[in-house]
Scaffold this active site. Sequence first.
Site, PDB file in Angstrom:
ATOM      1  CE  LYS A 247      -4.524   8.869  -5.438  1.00 37.70           C
ATOM      2  NZ  LYS A 247      -3.194   9.121  -4.844  1.00 37.70           N
TER       3      LYS A 247
ATOM      4  CD  GLN B  12      -2.236  11.700  -2.092  1.00 32.53           C
ATOM      5  OE1 GLN B  12      -3.066  10.467  -2.430  1.00 32.53           O
ATOM      6  NE2 GLN B  12      -2.040  12.234  -3.043  1.00 32.53           N
TER       7      GLN B  12
ATOM      8  CG  ASP C  58       1.518   4.624  -5.241  1.00 33.54           C
ATOM      9  OD1 ASP C  58       0.875   4.682  -6.059  1.00 33.54           O
ATOM     10  OD2 ASP C  58       1.661   5.219  -4.370  1.00 33.54           O
TER      11      ASP C  58
END
Length: 297
Positions: free
Chosen positions: A52, A96, A119
């Site tokens: 990422k 994460q 997200d």
Amino acid sequence: MTTVIDGNGIADGIRADVSDCVETLADEGVVPGLATVLMSDDGASETYVSMKQQACEEVGIRGFHHEIDPDAPADTLFEKLDELNDDPDVHGILVQMPVPDHVTKRTVLECIDPEKDVDGFHPENVGRLVAGNARYKPCTPHGVQKILAAAGVDTEGKDAVVVGRSDIVGKPMANLLVQYGTGGNATTTVCHSRTEDLAAKTRAADIVIAAAGVPEMIDGEMLSEGVTVVDVGINRVDADTEKGYELVGDVDFESAREKAEVITPVPGGVGPLTIAMLMYNTVKAASLQSGVAVDLP
């Protein structure tokens, strides 16, 4: 003739659009920033975060990475999130998963500023999605929508089956498919571990989206001719390879492609879109927070 989707190619196009938007923001003195937070010593999680951060660098997004000892108190993570919420250089925050057992996942999601929740998992953003006014669409389901559009698959009026009911993929995917508008208007069924006669449900579908996390659980016998199959699953199974394993999806690819008109492979299908849509959401967040308009398709 079955069309096998090239997820990497679609993701490249999205990253190019994102890069153009980064330049638009830069002209106004805005540099999109994504903060990743890792509270784990899991090797796979470390790899995902690294990917990422690399993707950020490639499109001009500023990356901020923070590692927290997995044995540290939960408040250590929450204090870091408070700090990032207040940092004007950070437009998006991603923790994460998984987090350690002594940290409540739901509390982590609720601690992220909804405007920085790229997200799309904060309760406020989930509510906006269900209401049909999404701020950020969750990355993987949004990526699936992009795949369907790129493949010319019209969802309107189609029977779609989503196999899996996770908060990350299954539930938001079903919500997107039933929404009024482009990429939606499908009659959607959500199947899961308690579904009776799963094969009957999938055989009746025009579109099957597999996101259950069970290796090759769906095969060609469970599909109708001309179906569109999107395989979100990515599972490690033992194999006689140098690494000792191989990656497979939730769909038995070889038998499914005999029935499918359109199908995604694993790897190389949905996976690349997930990171591309994270970049997309980060740029959108920078635009919303700065008031600088960008042209995100």
